[in-house]
Design a protein around this motif. Structure first.
Motif, PDB file in Angstrom:
ATOM      1  N   GLU A 185      57.785  34.246  35.685  1.00 58.01           N
ATOM      2  CA  GLU A 185      57.201  35.182  34.682  1.00 58.01           C
ATOM      3  C   GLU A 185      58.147  36.378  34.129  1.00 58.01           C
ATOM      4  OE1 GLU A 185      54.595  34.971  32.751  1.00 58.01           O
ATOM      5  OE2 GLU A 185      54.467  32.691  33.527  1.00 58.01           O
ATOM      6  N   GLU A 186      58.765  36.874  35.163  1.00 55.13           N
ATOM      7  CA  GLU A 186      59.851  37.764  34.858  1.00 55.13           C
ATOM      8  C   GLU A 186      61.014  37.259  34.279  1.00 55.13           C
ATOM      9  OE1 GLU A 186      59.310  40.914  38.795  1.00 55.13           O
ATOM     10  OE2 GLU A 186      60.251  39.022  39.299  1.00 55.13           O
ATOM     11  N   LYS A 187      61.493  36.070  34.436  1.00 59.36           N
ATOM     12  CA  LYS A 187      62.409  35.370  33.840  1.00 59.36           C
ATOM     13  C   LYS A 187      62.115  35.184  32.445  1.00 59.36           C
ATOM     14  CE  LYS A 187      64.895  32.987  37.496  1.00 59.36           C
ATOM     15  NZ  LYS A 187      65.672  31.573  37.931  1.00 59.36           N
ATOM     16  N   LYS A 188      60.967  34.953  31.995  1.00 58.69           N
ATOM     17  CA  LYS A 188      60.644  34.605  30.641  1.00 58.69           C
ATOM     18  C   LYS A 188      60.694  35.907  29.887  1.00 58.69           C
ATOM     19  CE  LYS A 188      57.286  30.815  31.646  1.00 58.69           C
ATOM     20  NZ  LYS A 188      55.860  30.577  31.655  1.00 58.69           N
ATOM     21  N   TYR A 189      60.077  37.082  30.740  1.00 57.06           N
ATOM     22  CA  TYR A 189      60.168  38.624  29.980  1.00 57.06           C
ATOM     23  C   TYR A 189      61.665  38.832  29.756  1.00 57.06           C
ATOM     24  CZ  TYR A 189      60.307  43.369  29.508  1.00 57.06           C
ATOM     25  OH  TYR A 189      60.561  44.662  29.173  1.00 57.06           O
ATOM     26  N   PHE A 190      62.543  38.413  30.522  1.00 58.22           N
ATOM     27  CA  PHE A 190      63.949  39.165  30.631  1.00 58.22           C
ATOM     28  C   PHE A 190      64.496  38.196  29.462  1.00 58.22           C
ATOM     29  CE2 PHE A 190      63.625  40.740  34.928  1.00 58.22           C
ATOM     30  CZ  PHE A 190      63.467  42.168  34.388  1.00 58.22           C
ATOM     31  N   ALA A 223      63.036  36.736  26.893  1.00 55.38           N
ATOM     32  CA  ALA A 223      62.445  37.313  25.599  1.00 55.38           C
ATOM     33  C   ALA A 223      63.134  38.604  25.085  1.00 55.38           C
ATOM     34  CB  ALA A 223      61.002  37.513  25.660  1.00 55.38           C
ATOM     35  N   PHE A 224      63.728  39.241  26.144  1.00 56.81           N
ATOM     36  CA  PHE A 224      64.280  40.580  25.879  1.00 56.81           C
ATOM     37  C   PHE A 224      65.623  40.104  25.457  1.00 56.81           C
ATOM     38  CE2 PHE A 224      64.904  45.188  28.167  1.00 56.81           C
ATOM     39  CZ  PHE A 224      65.580  45.423  26.873  1.00 56.81           C
TER      40      PHE A 224
END
Length: 257
Positions: A55-60, A62-63
């Motif tokens: 989930e953190e990878k998806k956030y980063f 997208a960032f």
């Protein structure tokens, strides 16, 4: 807060007000900031999941997708990279438009964009370039652009004897003596002439004059050791540890000028 929108019309962040190093103030989308953001985010999304969740990878990821593009532009008939998209005030002597090369490894010798970096150096104000003293980094940037003669000339002057009792007590630069920024930037410039790494690739002697003899042992990412003896324009020794990393080696004849 200014316009009620998080992103611009292209779906990208607007980084403002900011500075590009200490030189370009009131800056929008500075090159050094963009390069730092991209470098950090690119590395975060490839970390092993024991360090970072999916989930953190998806956030980063997208960032990363909304970080603005580098401010490449045309000036005086040449393609260049600018220190920022725009700015209000100039001061100091830095060259932040080269931070995508070093320390953030966003481009490598042979990339089509390298011509824009070389043009940007040519067009940079005279007071911002060619200074040998202190922290000035031209020798590193020359090496990262593959400019062998310029890198050799600059870094030789940077690392010359201080002419004091202790040879490495350089200065005064902008501040005091001893100014060990001379040694730090000079040593990095010298190493970048010998070895450059971008991604998994290891470029050996990418900006080293072919008529200079050298013997060195340097570390590279992934616990790699590179040992070289280069005499009279030929490799007498090229040892890569571990052997599996040999596939990632780029030798001088395979590097574009």
């Amino acid at each position: 807060m200014r316009n009620g929108r998080e992103l611009d019309e292209k779906g990208k962040l607007v980084i403002y007000p900011s500075t590009s190093c200490e030189s370009y103030r009131g800056a929008t989308n500075p090159s050094d900031v963009l390069a730092g953001l991209k470098a950090c985010l690119q590395r975060l999304i490839i970390l092993d999941e024991k360090y970072i969740t999916s989930e953190e990878k998806k956030y980063f990821a997208a960032f990363l997708s909304v970080v603005p593009n580098y401010p490449f532009a045309e000036k005086d008939g040449q393609n260049i990279i600018k220190p920022a998209e725009k700015w209000l005030v100039e001061a100091n002597q830095e060259l932040p438009q080269f931070y995508p090369l070093f320390p953030f490894n966003q481009f490598k010798i042979g990339d089509i964009e390298m011509a824009s970096f070389k043009n940007a150096y040519t067009q940079a104000p005279a007071f911002r370039k060619g200074t040998i003293i202190s922290w000035h980094q031209d020798g590193i940037f020359f090496a990262r652009m593959g400019m062998k003669h310029e890198a050799a000339n600059y870094n030789t002057k940077k690392l010359k004897d201080s002419e004091r009792r202790f040879p490495t007590f350089w200065g005064p630069g902008h501040d005091w003596t001893p100014d060990h920024n001379w040694g730090g930037s000079g040593m990095i410039g010298l190493q970048e002439m010998l070895l450059q790494t971008v991604g998994d690739k290891i470029a050996v002697l990418p900006a080293w004059p072919p008529d200079w003899d050298v013997s060195f042992k340097l570390s590279a990412p992934h616990s790699t050791i590179v040992e070289v003896e280069y005499i009279k324009g030929k490799f007498r020794m090229l040892k890569i540890t571990p052997v599996a990393r040999q596939k990632d080696i780029i030798l001088p004849e395979r590097i574009a000028p």
